[in-house]
Design an enzyme around this catalytic site. Structure first.
Site, PDB file in Angstrom:
ATOM      1  N   ASP A   1       0.832  -1.205   0.000  1.00  0.00           N
ATOM      2  CA  ASP A   1       0.000   0.000   0.000  1.00  0.00           C
ATOM      3  C   ASP A   1       0.868   1.258   0.000  1.00  0.00           C
ATOM      4  O   ASP A   1       1.988   1.237   0.519  1.00  0.00           O
ATOM      5  CB  ASP A   1      -0.899  -0.031   1.256  1.00  0.00           C
ATOM      6  CG  ASP A   1      -2.080   0.918   1.135  1.00  0.00           C
ATOM      7  OD1 ASP A   1      -2.273   1.503   0.050  1.00  0.00           O
ATOM      8  OD2 ASP A   1      -2.799   1.077   2.131  1.00  0.00           O
TER       9      ASP A   1
ATOM     10  N   ASN B   1     -10.699  -3.015  -6.112  1.00  0.00           N
ATOM     11  CA  ASN B   1      -9.925  -2.071  -6.930  1.00  0.00           C
ATOM     12  C   ASN B   1     -10.591  -1.762  -8.277  1.00  0.00           C
ATOM     13  O   ASN B   1     -10.221  -0.797  -8.946  1.00  0.00           O
ATOM     14  CB  ASN B   1      -8.489  -2.571  -7.163  1.00  0.00           C
ATOM     15  CG  ASN B   1      -7.590  -2.441  -5.954  1.00  0.00           C
ATOM     16  OD1 ASN B   1      -6.638  -3.186  -5.780  1.00  0.00           O
ATOM     17  ND2 ASN B   1      -7.879  -1.485  -5.070  1.00  0.00           N
TER      18      ASN B   1
HETATM   19  C1  FPP Z   1      -1.811   0.456  -3.266  1.00  0.00           C
HETATM   20  O1  FPP Z   1      -1.375   1.740  -3.510  1.00  0.00           O
HETATM   21  C2  FPP Z   1      -1.374  -0.504  -4.229  1.00  0.00           C
HETATM   22  C3  FPP Z   1      -2.180  -1.112  -5.156  1.00  0.00           C
HETATM   23  C4  FPP Z   1      -3.565  -0.740  -5.405  1.00  0.00           C
HETATM   24  C5  FPP Z   1      -1.751  -2.220  -5.952  1.00  0.00           C
HETATM   25  C6  FPP Z   1      -0.324  -2.677  -5.822  1.00  0.00           C
HETATM   26  C7  FPP Z   1       0.279  -2.620  -7.160  1.00  0.00           C
HETATM   27  C8  FPP Z   1       1.598  -2.560  -7.425  1.00  0.00           C
HETATM   28  C9  FPP Z   1       2.628  -2.647  -6.380  1.00  0.00           C
HETATM   29  C10 FPP Z   1       2.095  -2.406  -8.819  1.00  0.00           C
HETATM   30  C11 FPP Z   1       1.785  -3.526  -9.763  1.00  0.00           C
HETATM   31  C12 FPP Z   1       2.007  -4.892  -9.216  1.00  0.00           C
HETATM   32  C13 FPP Z   1       2.659  -5.895  -9.827  1.00  0.00           C
HETATM   33  C14 FPP Z   1       2.700  -7.245  -9.224  1.00  0.00           C
HETATM   34  C15 FPP Z   1       3.334  -5.719 -11.090  1.00  0.00           C
HETATM   35  P1  FPP Z   1      -2.469   2.887  -3.504  1.00  0.00           P
HETATM   36  O2  FPP Z   1      -2.684   3.341  -4.886  1.00  0.00           O
HETATM   37  O3  FPP Z   1      -3.718   2.433  -2.810  1.00  0.00           O
HETATM   38  O4  FPP Z   1      -1.738   3.971  -2.648  1.00  0.00           O
HETATM   39  P2  FPP Z   1      -2.456   5.127  -1.820  1.00  0.00           P
HETATM   40  O5  FPP Z   1      -3.268   4.452  -0.749  1.00  0.00           O
HETATM   41  O6  FPP Z   1      -1.290   5.886  -1.281  1.00  0.00           O
HETATM   42  O7  FPP Z   1      -3.290   5.911  -2.790  1.00  0.00           O
END
Ligand code: FPP
Length: 242
Positions: free
Chosen positions: A19, A67
């Site tokens: 996250d 998501n």
């Molecule tokens: C949360 O950050 C993360 C995700 C929604 C997905 C995780 C994805 C990746 C690490 C990249 C792609 C993955 C792979 C396996 C290639 P957020 O957007 O919720 O962060 P925030 O809460 O700060 O907005």
């Protein structure tokens, strides 16, 4: 330093909620896409280090069923990064004996991702040194409901629907439960992640945003885990055999 982590203290299964990509980007004046890209690059760092440390199962929450509520463009970025990741990492996974497994509804993914995931799973099926579970299009409640439905579909009687028969129908069937669940970015919740499997997992929350969660941060989590006393509902005396 890596050497400080003693072998018996290394968990068999680590599950991570990656996250904070968005906030990481925002704090640098970058786009959310740039944050996700940095997050995807960090996946390589953490997979490699877990493999090097001998962690046999690593589960990463890459895309939850919830998501889908994000803006279409952001979903597109996440899915493209997934394709890039699979293309880039496949040779390495083969070389390092890493078997890729997907937890989640692969059929509900767009065709290119579905095809690439199936190809990567087939290509790495012989990997014996580590299982990399990517939780994609995954939600724990749906997983549990589907497992119970599968029990009924298989003709099990109510008394035969047990913790074991349900566990055998989860996406993680045959794998040990996570010993350690790590969530980055300071949020203190599980967000529908592995709810059946995490019943006795140790939880570790860190304010570090996912793109910054590198080798040192991983070691800090593992060192913290190594100091935990896991009792699985028993008293310390029972565990000591007194
Ligand atoms: C949360 O950050 C993360 C995700 C929604 C997905 C995780 C994805 C990746 C690490 C990249 C792609 C993955 C792979 C396996 C290639 P957020 O957007 O919720 O962060 P925030 O809460 O700060 O907005």
């Amino acid at each position: 330093m890596t050497q400080n982590i003693s072998a018996p203290a290394v968990p068999r299964h680590v599950a991570i909620i990656m996250d904070g990509n968005g906030r990481w980007a925002q704090s640098r004046g970058l786009s959310r896409s740039a944050g996700h890209r940095a997050g995807a690059e960090n996946v390589h760092v953490i997979v490699s280090e877990c493999r090097r440390l001998g962690i046999a199962h690593l589960t990463l929450y890459a895309f939850s069923s919830e998501n889908w509520n994000r803006p279409k463009a952001e979903i597109g970025v996440l899915f493209s990064l997934l394709l890039e990741f699979l293309r880039r990492e496949l040779p390495l996974m083969q070389e390092k004996g890493i078997r890729l497994s997907v937890l989640g509804d692969v059929d509900g993914m767009p065709l290119p991702q579905r095809t690439a995931l199936r190809h990567a799973m087939q290509t790495t099926a012989g990997g014996r040194d580590m299982v990399l579970n990517l939780a994609i299009n995954y939600g724990a409640r749906a997983e549990i409901v589907n497992a119970v439905r599968a029990c009924l579909h298989d003709g099990l009687k109510p008394e035969d629907v047990t913790e074991d028969t349900v566990a055998a129908r989860l996406y993680t069937a045959g794998q040990p439960d996570p010993d350690l669940v790590i969530r980055t970015s300071g949020e203190l919740r599980l967000s529908n992640y592995l709810l059946f499997q995490c019943a006795y997992s140790e939880l570790y929350f860190t304010p570090v945003q996912w793109p910054d969660f590198g080798v040192e941060a991983l070691h800090a989590a593992l060192t913290d885990y190594a100091g935990r006393s896991r009792r699985f509902g028993k008293t310390q005396e029972q565990i000591n055999g007194r």
